[in-house]
Motif scaffolding. Structure first.
Motif, mmCIF file in Angstrom:
data_model
loop_
_atom_site.group_PDB
_atom_site.id
_atom_site.type_symbol
_atom_site.label_atom_id
_atom_site.label_comp_id
_atom_site.label_asym_id
_atom_site.label_seq_id
_atom_site.Cartn_x
_atom_site.Cartn_y
_atom_site.Cartn_z
ATOM 1 N N ALA A 19 3.102 42.359 -6.933
ATOM 2 C CA ALA A 19 1.759 42.840 -6.605
ATOM 3 C C ALA A 19 1.752 43.630 -5.288
ATOM 4 O O ALA A 19 1.013 44.609 -5.161
ATOM 5 C CB ALA A 19 0.782 41.677 -6.528
ATOM 6 N N ARG A 20 2.573 43.221 -4.320
ATOM 7 C CA ARG A 20 2.654 43.924 -3.031
ATOM 8 C C ARG A 20 3.481 45.206 -3.125
ATOM 9 O O ARG A 20 3.457 46.014 -2.210
ATOM 10 C CB ARG A 20 3.320 43.034 -1.975
ATOM 11 N N GLY A 21 4.248 45.338 -4.201
ATOM 12 C CA GLY A 21 5.162 46.475 -4.305
ATOM 13 C C GLY A 21 6.354 46.325 -3.378
ATOM 14 O O GLY A 21 6.944 47.300 -2.938
ATOM 15 N N ASP A 22 6.736 45.086 -3.096
ATOM 16 C CA ASP A 22 7.842 44.790 -2.183
ATOM 17 C C ASP A 22 9.156 44.808 -2.955
ATOM 18 O O ASP A 22 9.586 43.801 -3.521
ATOM 19 C CB ASP A 22 7.596 43.431 -1.530
ATOM 20 N N VAL A 23 9.779 45.968 -2.974
ATOM 21 C CA VAL A 23 10.994 46.176 -3.762
ATOM 22 C C VAL A 23 12.076 45.179 -3.384
ATOM 23 O O VAL A 23 12.698 44.554 -4.253
ATOM 24 C CB VAL A 23 11.502 47.627 -3.597
ATOM 25 N N ASP A 24 12.332 45.000 -2.102
ATOM 26 C CA ASP A 24 13.402 44.096 -1.668
ATOM 27 C C ASP A 24 13.126 42.654 -2.081
ATOM 28 O O ASP A 24 14.038 41.940 -2.505
ATOM 29 C CB ASP A 24 13.598 44.188 -0.152
ATOM 30 N N ALA A 25 11.871 42.205 -1.968
ATOM 31 C CA ALA A 25 11.537 40.838 -2.354
ATOM 32 C C ALA A 25 11.662 40.646 -3.867
ATOM 33 O O ALA A 25 12.111 39.584 -4.320
ATOM 34 C CB ALA A 25 10.132 40.474 -1.884
ATOM 35 N N VAL A 26 11.292 41.658 -4.648
ATOM 36 C CA VAL A 26 11.462 41.559 -6.103
ATOM 37 C C VAL A 26 12.943 41.434 -6.430
ATOM 38 O O VAL A 26 13.348 40.537 -7.176
ATOM 39 C CB VAL A 26 10.838 42.771 -6.837
ATOM 40 N N LEU A 27 13.755 42.311 -5.877
ATOM 41 C CA LEU A 27 15.191 42.263 -6.164
ATOM 42 C C LEU A 27 15.812 40.949 -5.710
ATOM 43 O O LEU A 27 16.688 40.403 -6.389
ATOM 44 C CB LEU A 27 15.901 43.446 -5.514
ATOM 45 N N ALA A 28 15.363 40.420 -4.577
ATOM 46 C CA ALA A 28 15.889 39.151 -4.072
ATOM 47 C C ALA A 28 15.482 37.979 -4.961
ATOM 48 O O ALA A 28 16.133 36.931 -4.938
ATOM 49 C CB ALA A 28 15.399 38.908 -2.645
ATOM 50 N N GLY A 29 14.432 38.155 -5.774
ATOM 51 C CA GLY A 29 13.964 37.090 -6.656
ATOM 52 C C GLY A 29 14.660 37.054 -8.002
ATOM 53 O O GLY A 29 14.394 36.160 -8.808
ATOM 54 N N PHE A 30 15.543 38.026 -8.258
ATOM 55 C CA PHE A 30 16.270 38.093 -9.522
ATOM 56 C C PHE A 30 17.761 37.858 -9.302
ATOM 57 O O PHE A 30 18.292 38.141 -8.224
ATOM 58 C CB PHE A 30 16.106 39.480 -10.162
ATOM 59 N N VAL A 31 18.429 37.385 -10.346
ATOM 60 C CA VAL A 31 19.880 37.285 -10.330
ATOM 61 C C VAL A 31 20.455 38.698 -10.235
ATOM 62 O O VAL A 31 19.749 39.676 -10.485
ATOM 63 C CB VAL A 31 20.416 36.575 -11.592
ATOM 64 N N GLU A 32 21.719 38.814 -9.906
ATOM 65 C CA GLU A 32 22.352 40.129 -9.814
ATOM 66 C C GLU A 32 23.123 40.479 -11.082
ATOM 67 O O GLU A 32 23.898 41.423 -11.089
ATOM 68 C CB GLU A 32 23.259 40.176 -8.585
ATOM 69 N N ASP A 33 22.878 39.757 -12.155
ATOM 70 C CA ASP A 33 23.596 39.952 -13.413
ATOM 71 C C ASP A 33 23.265 41.310 -14.033
ATOM 72 O O ASP A 33 22.120 41.764 -13.972
ATOM 73 C CB ASP A 33 23.214 38.875 -14.427
ATOM 74 N N ASP A 34 24.266 41.908 -14.660
ATOM 75 C CA ASP A 34 24.058 43.196 -15.329
ATOM 76 C C ASP A 34 23.090 43.091 -16.507
ATOM 77 O O ASP A 34 22.538 44.097 -16.937
ATOM 78 C CB ASP A 34 25.385 43.772 -15.823
ATOM 79 N N ASP A 35 22.900 41.876 -17.040
ATOM 80 C CA ASP A 35 21.991 41.732 -18.183
ATOM 81 C C ASP A 35 20.649 41.115 -17.803
ATOM 82 O O ASP A 35 19.881 40.736 -18.689
ATOM 83 C CB ASP A 35 22.656 40.939 -19.304
ATOM 84 N N LEU A 36 20.314 41.053 -16.503
ATOM 85 C CA LEU A 36 18.962 40.600 -16.154
ATOM 86 C C LEU A 36 17.990 41.501 -16.889
ATOM 87 O O LEU A 36 18.254 42.677 -17.106
ATOM 88 C CB LEU A 36 18.719 40.626 -14.640
ATOM 89 N N THR A 37 16.866 40.946 -17.316
ATOM 90 C CA THR A 37 15.954 41.711 -18.164
ATOM 91 C C THR A 37 14.506 41.517 -17.736
ATOM 92 O O THR A 37 14.062 40.394 -17.533
ATOM 93 C CB THR A 37 16.109 41.283 -19.636
#
Length: 134
Positions: A19-37
């Motif tokens: 909602a904030r458009g915080d790209v870094d926080a979104v990326l930090a909230g996901f695994v780094e797997d190539d198949d994250l979806t």
């Protein structure tokens, strides 16, 4: 803390980052797997892998308006190092130009514990059509 509570709080924090458009926080909230979806309602709203997730989140940040969700129901199920969330509520879309729409919204998300943190692997959100059964 109860793992189900941890997962739910992590889920909500990820929503807030979107909602904030915080790209870094979104990326930090996901695994780094190539198949994250990530799949959402619109055809263009999808990402597979960290690079596409970054591109999608950066694109979202440039679009006018906002989208937030007020959850009315949720379930969290934890099985060891994996958990999933099913949640529903009311999504509010503000186009930034004076139009505000509310709609039902559902989300399913899968999390994995990585180095003691719950990270999202798969997230699918949509606005279901309202159908009346007689």
């Amino acid at each position: 803390m109860d793992p189900a509570v941890e997962v739910w709080e992590t889920f909500l924090a990820l929503d807030e980052a979107f909602a904030r458009g915080d790209v870094d926080a979104v990326l930090a909230g996901f695994v780094e797997d190539d198949d994250l979806t990530l799949w959402r309602s619109a055809e263009a709203e999808h990402a597979v892998g960290p690079r596409e997730l970054r591109r999608f989140t950066e694109w979202m940040q440039t679009t006018p308006g906002s989208f937030t969700i007020a959850y009315t129901e949720h379930r969290v199920h934890v099985e060891g190092e994996v958990a999933w969330v099913n949640a529903q509520g009311v999504g509010t879309w503000d186009d930034g130009a004076g139009t505000v729409k509310e709609m039902p919204h559902r989300v399913t998300a899968v999390f994995r514990r990585v180095d003691g943190r719950w990270l999202c692997h798969t997230r699918n959100g949509s606005q279901p059509r309202v159908v009346r059964f007689s």
